[in-house]
Design a protein around this motif. Structure first.
Motif, PDB file in Angstrom:
ATOM      1  N   PRO A 184       0.831  -1.208   0.000  1.00  0.00           N
ATOM      2  CA  PRO A 184       0.000   0.000   0.000  1.00  0.00           C
ATOM      3  C   PRO A 184       0.868   1.261   0.000  1.00  0.00           C
ATOM      4  O   PRO A 184       1.981   1.263   0.540  1.00  0.00           O
ATOM      5  N   VAL A 185       0.336   2.305  -0.616  1.00  0.00           N
ATOM      6  CA  VAL A 185       1.034   3.592  -0.703  1.00  0.00           C
ATOM      7  C   VAL A 185       0.290   4.613   0.152  1.00  0.00           C
ATOM      8  O   VAL A 185      -0.942   4.659   0.164  1.00  0.00           O
ATOM      9  N   ASP A 186       1.062   5.430   0.883  1.00  0.00           N
ATOM     10  CA  ASP A 186       0.508   6.596   1.586  1.00  0.00           C
ATOM     11  C   ASP A 186       0.839   7.808   0.723  1.00  0.00           C
ATOM     12  O   ASP A 186       1.989   8.218   0.657  1.00  0.00           O
ATOM     13  N   ASN A 187      -0.165   8.366   0.025  1.00  0.00           N
ATOM     14  CA  ASN A 187       0.085   9.499  -0.877  1.00  0.00           C
ATOM     15  C   ASN A 187      -0.231  10.844  -0.242  1.00  0.00           C
ATOM     16  O   ASN A 187      -0.292  11.866  -0.933  1.00  0.00           O
ATOM     17  N   SER A 188      -0.379  10.846   1.107  1.00  0.00           N
ATOM     18  CA  SER A 188      -0.789  12.090   1.782  1.00  0.00           C
ATOM     19  C   SER A 188       0.269  13.202   1.630  1.00  0.00           C
ATOM     20  O   SER A 188      -0.059  14.387   1.612  1.00  0.00           O
ATOM     21  N   GLN A 189       1.550  12.832   1.472  1.00  0.00           N
ATOM     22  CA  GLN A 189       2.612  13.837   1.260  1.00  0.00           C
ATOM     23  C   GLN A 189       2.881  14.034  -0.231  1.00  0.00           C
ATOM     24  O   GLN A 189       3.808  14.742  -0.606  1.00  0.00           O
ATOM     25  N   TRP A 192       5.089   8.572  -3.749  1.00  0.00           N
ATOM     26  CA  TRP A 192       4.801   7.126  -3.782  1.00  0.00           C
ATOM     27  C   TRP A 192       5.510   6.520  -2.574  1.00  0.00           C
ATOM     28  O   TRP A 192       6.595   5.968  -2.674  1.00  0.00           O
ATOM     29  N   GLN A 193       4.901   6.722  -1.422  1.00  0.00           N
ATOM     30  CA  GLN A 193       5.520   6.425  -0.130  1.00  0.00           C
ATOM     31  C   GLN A 193       4.975   5.122   0.427  1.00  0.00           C
ATOM     32  O   GLN A 193       3.763   4.871   0.349  1.00  0.00           O
ATOM     33  N   PHE A 194       5.857   4.296   0.966  1.00  0.00           N
ATOM     34  CA  PHE A 194       5.461   2.977   1.491  1.00  0.00           C
ATOM     35  C   PHE A 194       6.429   2.573   2.592  1.00  0.00           C
ATOM     36  O   PHE A 194       7.392   3.295   2.891  1.00  0.00           O
ATOM     37  N   THR A 195       6.173   1.430   3.207  1.00  0.00           N
ATOM     38  CA  THR A 195       6.992   0.965   4.333  1.00  0.00           C
ATOM     39  C   THR A 195       7.901  -0.180   3.904  1.00  0.00           C
ATOM     40  O   THR A 195       7.459  -1.138   3.266  1.00  0.00           O
ATOM     41  N   SER A 212      10.036   4.255   6.451  1.00  0.00           N
ATOM     42  CA  SER A 212       9.290   4.811   5.332  1.00  0.00           C
ATOM     43  C   SER A 212      10.233   5.083   4.171  1.00  0.00           C
ATOM     44  O   SER A 212      11.412   5.431   4.381  1.00  0.00           O
ATOM     45  N   GLN A 318      -1.194   1.915  -4.836  1.00  0.00           N
ATOM     46  CA  GLN A 318      -0.242   0.891  -4.364  1.00  0.00           C
ATOM     47  C   GLN A 318       0.930   0.820  -5.320  1.00  0.00           C
ATOM     48  O   GLN A 318       0.873   1.327  -6.435  1.00  0.00           O
TER      49      GLN A 318
END
Ligand SMILES: CN(C)c1ccc(C(=O)NN)cc1
Length: 324
Positions: A184-189, A192-195, A212, A318
């Motif tokens: 999964p991607v966190d696009n809040s910033q 294409w950010q992920f762990t 991250s 993602q």
């Protein structure tokens, strides 16, 4: 509908350039999944800064429209930057056409861009909330293309010292081995950010804390937390952090270990051959792994992306990875 475009590396794989047609004029641009502005060298760029660049001339495009009073200003992680004015035009990448795409004309560019003569601008592929246009933020080429794509994805297949490709709207299964591993991607910033769940040096055990990371085609190297960087270079006896070279270097004769990043169930291996990045000319070599400068997330740039086939999935927010 989809598009396939060749990504050609500059010397030392410093960046990858792709032909983009804007209002009938073709320029080679740097596709950048770490930013969200499509900007070009243009007739608005001071002639002293145009040097040997290919420039876009809006006056010669029958489809260009000025966005009156709109401006943009961007700065990148390496301190470079550019700024200017905005219009719209028809943009085509590998056969995929977007009408009324925001095209940002540079009226000022930093020295890193002036001297990078093969680079005539950037095509941002991060999320549109990172776009810098004011007073009204603009959509990226990929966001605008989404509705016409069979699959709302683009893929990156970057290679060492040879042309690779970006595909828009489809996944070419001949370009990778086995199955894709999605995270999964966190696009809040806007990235294409992920762990990343851990790492291993060479054939050592996987350990470390999760961290991250962003997938950034516009960054050359693999930039990691200082603790991981130190752990990695502790395995190379001649390694040292050289101020003059601007990072970790080692004897070119050294056997450079692989680095594995554990991403969910997927062990993403970056072979040592890619981690011996370039020669300094004095018998030492510059490492492909360097410090992320303590900015709180790792930057998985081209050194990492050359070792994977990567799916940037806008529809499902993602990322997918597979070995090649
Ligand atoms: C100077 N040039 C060509 C750059 C291109 C891209 C970037 C970048 O950080 N992209 N995420 C920095 C600099």
């Amino acid at each position: 509908v989809g598009g396939d475009v060749t990504a050609t590396p500059e010397s030392d794989d410093n960046e990858y350039l792709c032909p983009v047609t804007i209002g009938g004029q073709t320029l080679n641009l740097d596709f950048d999944s770490g930013s969200s502005d499509l900007w070009v060298f243009s007739t608005s760029t001071p002639s002293s800064e145009q040097q040997s660049h290919t420039i876009y001339n809006p006056a010669k495009s029958s489809t260009f429209k000025e966005l009156n009073g709109f401006t943009w200003q961007i700065s990148y992680g390496d301190g470079s930057g550019a700024s200017g004015t905005v219009g719209t035009d028809t943009v085509t990448v590998g056969g995929l056409t977007v009408k009324n795409q925001a095209v940002e004309l540079a009226t000022a560019v930093s020295s890193e861009f002036v001297t990078d003569s093969a680079n005539n601008g950037l095509l941002g592929l991060a999320w549109s909330n990172l776009n810098t246009v004011e007073p009204t933020q603009q959509q990226t080429f990929f966001a605008n293309a989404g509705p016409q794509l069979q699959q709302n994805v683009f893929t990156a297949d970057l290679r060492h010292d040879q042309p690779g490709s970006y595909d828009f709207g489809f996944i070419d299964t001949s370009k990778f081995q086995g199955n894709l591993n999605y995270v999964p991607v966190d696009n809040s910033q806007g990235f294409w950010q992920f762990t990343v769940d851990g790492y291993a040096v060479g054939d050592g055990a996987t350990g470390g804390n999760s961290f991250s990371a962003i997938a950034d085609t516009g960054t050359t190297l693999l930039l990691l937390d200082d603790n991981i960087v130190s752990d990695y270079y502790s395995q190379i006896s001649s390694a040292q952090n050289s101020n003059s070279a601007g990072g970790f270097v080692f004897d070119c004769t050294e056997d450079v270990p692989d680095l594995t990043l554990q991403i969910g169930d997927y062990a993403a291996v970056v072979p040592g051959s890619l981690l011996n990045f370039s020669q300094n000319g004095d018998g030492t070599c510059f490492g492909g792994i360097q410090s992320d400068g303590g900015q709180g997330f790792a930057i998985l740039g081209d050194v990492f992306l050359k070792a994977q086939f990567t799916v940037f999935d806008q529809g499902n927010v993602q990322l997918g990875f597979a070995p090649k």
